[in-house]
Design a protein around this motif. Structure first.
Motif, short mmCIF file in Angstrom:
data_model
loop_
_atom_site.label_atom_id
_atom_site.label_comp_id
_atom_site.label_asym_id
_atom_site.label_seq_id
_atom_site.Cartn_x
_atom_site.Cartn_y
_atom_site.Cartn_z
N PRO A 1 -1.34 6.85 -9.97
CA PRO A 1 -0.43 6.95 -11.38
C PRO A 1 0.88 6.22 -11.12
N ASP A 2 1.13 5.57 -12.20
CA ASP A 2 2.42 4.97 -12.38
C ASP A 2 2.71 3.92 -11.17
N ALA A 3 1.65 3.17 -10.77
CA ALA A 3 1.69 2.11 -10.01
C ALA A 3 0.70 0.98 -10.38
N PRO A 4 1.14 0.06 -10.98
CA PRO A 4 0.13 -0.92 -11.44
C PRO A 4 -0.23 -1.83 -10.35
N SER B 1 0.69 -1.39 -0.16
CA SER B 1 0.04 0.04 -0.15
C SER B 1 0.90 1.28 -0.13
N PHE B 2 0.40 2.32 -0.66
CA PHE B 2 0.93 3.61 -0.30
C PHE B 2 0.28 4.47 0.88
N PHE B 3 1.21 4.91 1.44
CA PHE B 3 0.76 5.73 2.55
C PHE B 3 0.70 7.06 2.43
N PHE B 4 -0.18 7.90 3.11
CA PHE B 4 -0.24 9.38 3.15
C PHE B 4 0.31 9.67 4.58
N ARG B 5 1.32 10.58 4.51
CA ARG B 5 2.05 11.40 5.54
C ARG B 5 1.19 12.11 6.36
N SER C 1 -3.14 4.63 5.03
CA SER C 1 -3.24 3.96 3.83
C SER C 1 -3.95 4.26 2.80
N VAL C 2 -3.43 4.92 1.91
CA VAL C 2 -4.39 5.48 0.72
C VAL C 2 -4.21 4.66 -0.53
N SER C 3 -3.82 3.38 -0.57
CA SER C 3 -4.14 2.47 -1.79
C SER C 3 -4.38 1.26 -1.54
N ARG C 4 -5.19 0.29 -2.32
CA ARG C 4 -5.51 -1.14 -2.11
C ARG C 4 -4.76 -1.85 -3.37
N THR C 5 -4.69 -3.08 -2.77
CA THR C 5 -4.05 -3.93 -3.78
C THR C 5 -4.66 -5.23 -4.00
#
Ligand code: ME8
Length: 511
Positions: free
Chosen positions: A219-222, A162-166, A206-210
């Protein structure tokens, strides 16, 4: 140039049919939008639907449909509900629209470019029903061992890249926002809850889900789709044309009021301003939150079979009476209960007997005794002046209440005038003056016409159809049906349409 006003509702999840809670949020925001239009503002009122995320994907799968097809159907149903409730939105946004995909991708890029997003792994509890991450400490355990979120929704353990937001980096800036703009969150009790939550320390979000795909690609993160709340909150700038600074609607940003339910304050008053700060965008001016409705004291739920369908309520009681009831029955920020006796009493006592009869009595005396012509003004007594002055002060009284979203107090201000006018007509007894002092009778009826006109104008935001009919009967021209129009004095002697009741009484058996 007209002053501007931008008000929004939350965008509704398309996982199920609209219920009275959704209608309530939209009607409250509608009253603000209509009121500001009456008050000469250039208004942008936004509503729409929140269509991504696991919750919607699951509901679609259960319905045996693809998520887009399912979202199309439910979104159209929410739109129909808004139309039937008299919600005067200027735009209806759907998060599956291309404009929203573009806007979210750009918001993400800006936040990332400013160094506030980093890659990692999320491991923890997630509630699909709330679409929210929860700390262990917040959870309770049901009798069968299921872990539950504070909302009562079940949670499941999630582990995924996951990507995280600070978010943690924004604690001080958020506290400063609440400090310097004490009315950023209303009502005050809710503001205090948010302040203590933020003081308690913020963890990165956590700001993205996989683990599923129904969302806006990062963007740019398949393989990554955006966390549905980042996607959803961004609707408020998408609709203003973000990221195009030349978009005609960009002038409306920042929003004046985001109207939300109490369950989603944290998202609007913590995450949303933090995302905007991180992207370098201006912050909304207010998050105004309301309490929840129960039905005859019980929580609304599918299993109890007591979910109120707003359109069914309108069929039974009428659109304007329902709008009136919802904003009158309880303070906006509090919880309240909907019941048939409470509806019946508000409608019969306040609408039919107090306001409806005031108009009916005045207009039928005019029809019978003055040939249906609008009476002329008389010399005026102290009592006339007292009532007329109180009515003239109504727009400002409403303005002050509605600027704080205290709808029930605004209605109470109007009802003070309604009751004063009923007391006036009883005391003046114009029916008895017909023989003894016809000139005075005419003057009294004219005072009532002028007072009814202010009431009907001010209450148009709450009850647009009924008040429109009242203004028709008072012969108020279309172009004078706003607060500025109140300065135009209505001509004497004009023939008025025949009076007809605006609020029928509900008979118990029929209802
Ligand atoms: O939260 N009484 O959507 P939603 C009053 N998609 N209000 C009620 C209620 C009740 N019993 N039940 C629900 C979402 N509501 C997100 C919003 S915004 C960027 C995204 C209200 O369809 C609730 O408080 O679950 C909330 O304001 C609204 O319905 C939307 O609920």
């Amino acid at each position: 140039m007209k002053p501007r006003f931008y008000v929004s509702t939350p965008i509704y999840y398309v996982n199920g049919a609209p219920h009275i809670g959704h209608a309530y949020t939209s009607i409250a925001a509608d009253v603000l939008a209509r009121f500001k239009r009456l008050d000469g503002y250039d208004v942008f009122y936004l509503t729409g639907t929140d269509e991504h995320g696991q919750k919607v994907a699951r509901a679609a799968a259960e319905a045996g449909l693809g998520p887009q097809e399912f979202a199309d159907r439910v979104s159209a149903d929410f739109r129909d509900m808004a139309d039937k409730m008299g919600v005067s939105y200027d735009d209806y946004i759907r998060t599956t629209e291309p404009r929203h995909h573009r806007s979210c991708a750009e918001l993400w890029r800006r936040i990332a470019a400013n160094g506030h997003i980093y890659p990692g792994h999320y491991e923890g509890w997630y509630s699909v029903r709330d679409e929210a991450f929860h700390d262990e400490a917040e959870l309770t355990t049901a009798a069968d061992g299921t872990k539950l979120a504070p909302s009562g929704a079940p949670v499941a353990w999630v582990r995924e890249p996951s990507f995280f937001f600070r978010l943690s980096a924004f604690q001080d800036k958020l506290l400063e926002l609440y400090e310097t703009q004490p009315d950023f969150i209303l009502p005050a009790g809710r503001r205090n809850e948010v302040v203590s939550f933020v003081r308690g320390g913020l963890r990165d979000l956590s700001v993205s889900r996989t683990s599923f795909t129904w969302g806006i690609p990062v963007p740019d993160a398949p393989g990554h789709v955006m966390y549905v709340w980042l996607d959803a909150l961004n609707n408020y700038v998408t609709a203003c044309g973000f990221p195009d600074p030349e978009a005609p609607r960009w002038k409306f940003w920042p929003a004046d009021v985001h109207v939300v339910g109490k369950d989603i304050i944290r998202f609007h008053a913590v995450y949303w301003p933090a995302f905007l700060m991180a992207a370098g965008l201006p912050l909304p001016r207010r998050v105004s939150s309301h309490g929840w409705w129960t039905v005859e004291g019980e929580k609304m739920s599918k299993s109890l079979g007591n979910v109120i369908e707003p359109r069914a309520l309108v069929t039974r009681y009428g659109r304007d009476p329902v709008r009136y009831f919802l904003l009158r029955q309880k303070p906006f920020g509090d919880d309240g209960t909907i019941s048939h006796p409470a509806l019946l009493s508000r409608i019969n006592v306040e609408l039919a007997n107090e306001l409806g009869n005031l108009a009916q009595r005045s207009l039928s005396l005019i029809a019978r005794n003055l040939g249906g012509r609008r009476p002329g003004r008389g010399a005026g007594t102290a009592e006339d002046a007292e009532l007329l002055d109180a009515a003239a002060a109504l727009p400002e009284a409403l303005r002050e209440r509605l600027d704080r979203q205290v709808f029930n107090e605004a209605l109470e201000e109007a009802w003070k005038i309604v009751r004063a006018a009923n007391a006036y007509i009883d005391r003046q007894a114009p029916w008895a003056l017909r023989k003894t002092d016809p000139a005075r009778m005419e003057a009294v009826l004219r005072v009532l016409v002028d007072v009814l006109r202010v009431l009907a104008t001010g209450l148009t935001a709450f009850m647009p159809d009924a008040m429109g009919r009242m203004l028709d009967q008072l012969g108020v021209p279309a172009e004078a049906r706003d607060f500025a129009g109140l300065a135009t004095i209505l001509a004497d002697g004009e023939v008025l349409p025949p009076p007809v009741g605006v609020f029928p009484r509900l008979v118990e058996d029929e209802a």
